[in-house]
Scaffold this active site. Sequence first.
Site, PDB file in Angstrom:
ATOM      1  NE  ARG A 116      71.521  70.770 -40.354  1.00 26.75           N
ATOM      2  CZ  ARG A 116      72.360  70.605 -39.339  1.00 26.75           C
ATOM      3  NH1 ARG A 116      73.362  69.762 -39.450  1.00 26.75           N
ATOM      4  NH2 ARG A 116      72.188  71.268 -38.222  1.00 26.75           N
ATOM      5  CG  HIS A 143      72.119  76.559 -36.980  1.00 24.92           C
ATOM      6  ND1 HIS A 143      70.952  75.819 -37.053  1.00 24.92           N
ATOM      7  CD2 HIS A 143      73.054  75.726 -36.425  1.00 24.92           C
ATOM      8  CE1 HIS A 143      71.186  74.595 -36.594  1.00 24.92           C
ATOM      9  NE2 HIS A 143      72.434  74.515 -36.204  1.00 24.92           N
ATOM     10  CD  GLN A 146      73.263  75.409 -31.978  1.00 21.36           C
ATOM     11  OE1 GLN A 146      73.184  74.372 -32.633  1.00 21.36           O
ATOM     12  NE2 GLN A 146      73.572  75.414 -30.691  1.00 21.36           N
ATOM     13  CG  ASP A 239      80.450  77.104 -36.167  1.00 24.20           C
ATOM     14  OD1 ASP A 239      80.463  75.892 -35.884  1.00 24.20           O
ATOM     15  OD2 ASP A 239      79.867  77.559 -37.180  1.00 24.20           O
ATOM     16  CB  CYS A 280      76.469  75.196 -32.704  1.00 26.06           C
ATOM     17  SG  CYS A 280      77.686  75.158 -34.040  1.00 26.06           S
ATOM     18  NE  ARG A 325      69.855  73.154 -31.904  1.00 22.80           N
ATOM     19  CZ  ARG A 325      70.228  72.639 -33.080  1.00 22.80           C
ATOM     20  NH1 ARG A 325      71.386  72.040 -33.207  1.00 22.80           N
ATOM     21  NH2 ARG A 325      69.456  72.734 -34.160  1.00 22.80           N
TER      22      ARG A 325
HETATM   23  N1  NVA Z   1      78.873  76.482 -39.245  1.00 25.26           N
HETATM   24  C1  NVA Z   1      78.638  75.071 -39.053  1.00 25.26           C
HETATM   25  C2  NVA Z   1      77.558  74.839 -38.056  1.00 25.26           C
HETATM   26  C3  NVA Z   1      77.275  73.390 -37.744  1.00 25.26           C
HETATM   27  C4  NVA Z   1      76.161  73.176 -36.798  1.00 25.26           C
HETATM   28  C5  NVA Z   1      78.280  74.442 -40.400  1.00 25.26           C
HETATM   29  O1  NVA Z   1      77.505  75.045 -41.148  1.00 25.26           O
HETATM   30  O2  NVA Z   1      78.799  73.370 -40.706  1.00 25.26           O
HETATM   31  N1   CP Z   2      74.621  72.125 -33.803  1.00 28.08           N
HETATM   32  C1   CP Z   2      74.111  71.388 -34.806  1.00 28.08           C
HETATM   33  O1   CP Z   2      73.328  71.855 -35.637  1.00 28.08           O
HETATM   34  O2   CP Z   2      74.506  70.099 -34.778  1.00 28.08           O
HETATM   35  P1   CP Z   2      74.228  68.998 -35.904  1.00 28.08           P
HETATM   36  O3   CP Z   2      74.976  69.424 -37.129  1.00 28.08           O
HETATM   37  O4   CP Z   2      74.709  67.717 -35.310  1.00 28.08           O
HETATM   38  O5   CP Z   2      72.742  68.974 -36.173  1.00 28.08           O
END
Ligand code: NVA
Ligand code: CP
Length: 339
Positions: A116, A143, A146, A239, A280, A325
């Site tokens: 990540r 993602h 997800q 989101d 998400c 998830r």
């Molecule tokens: N768009 C958000 C998704 C978090 C799961 C981010 O990248 O922070």
């Molecule tokens: N939805 C998601 O990816 O959550 P986290 O950022 O908590 O992993």
Amino acid sequence: MEFKTTRQKKTELKGRNFLTLKDFTPDEIGGLLELAAELKEKKKKGVPVDIHRGKNVALIFEKTSTRTRCSFEVAAHDLGMGSTYLDPKSSQIGKKESIEDTARVLGSMYEGIEYRGYGQEIVEELAKFAGVPVWNGLTNEYHPTQMLADMLTIQENFGKLKGIRLVYLGDARYNMGNSYMIACAKMGMDFVACAPKKYFPSPELVEECMEYAKQSGATITLTEDVEVGTRDADVICTDVWVSMGEPDAVWEERIRDLTPYRVTKKIMENAKDTAIFLHCLPSFHDLKTEIGKEMGERFGLTEMEVTDEVFRSSQSKVFQEAENRMHTIKAVMMATLGE
Ligand code: NVA
Ligand code: CP
């Protein structure tokens, strides 16, 4: 859609990376969802699935996480594997050691690697040199894990994916918007991005997805009009307006641009009676978080991308989605590590 047997599903994807969903066929995605549903049932019944005993996975997180990290750790444990969590500060990655060298080192010790972080090119580079499956746990652009959770949740609620109208409101050019468009295009769904024009996904990605849509019967619509966009939707999703890694300076503009696209009761009423709400998470639906509170005070808001009312309503399936998830990530690891 007819999918292969569980045994085939568990072996056919052996050695594959899971980076964007783009290189997975609808049949392969459907197979992963079926496997995830099976694993979910087994988990509920307490049936062990620890077929990967003796293996280990590395979990690299250059951004914070609750769901993704916990899902990988629990899923790895359930599959009989050990896992090492590398947090944003405690490894040499990127600062003292290149991605290529990191990939070679971790690939020699672990059977799979989750990443990540920031640019998609980083996870692609990791995959190029690791020699073991690499799973994208979120980049700025995509993602994909997800998406499997969301598709499983939609399937559980509607019994199908094909023909489902999914409307995404908000910043549709970032990881979630991009990934929804890919997943919907692959699975024969009607995807609508509802946002101001400057937040539309890139024309290049739209074109790519149009190609998938030709094969699957999906449709792709980009609109600024909230009423037209959300009418008769089956799934309404959104989101956060500012994603991890983005500068604080963008908050003001995002709030101004995206407030008309907040998911409200009125929007849910414009969708079908049977519509569900997905997010998400994490979500700014109240002021019970540090950032929510700070932004609330700075901009005079009590909620952001979704109202607390919708978030807590019976149409909201966000916690079912969050649980999924873990089951879907387990399916990805099980299938790509093979038997
Ligand atoms: N768009 C958000 C998704 C978090 C799961 C981010 O990248 O922070
Ligand atoms: N939805 C998601 O990816 O959550 P986290 O950022 O908590 O992993």
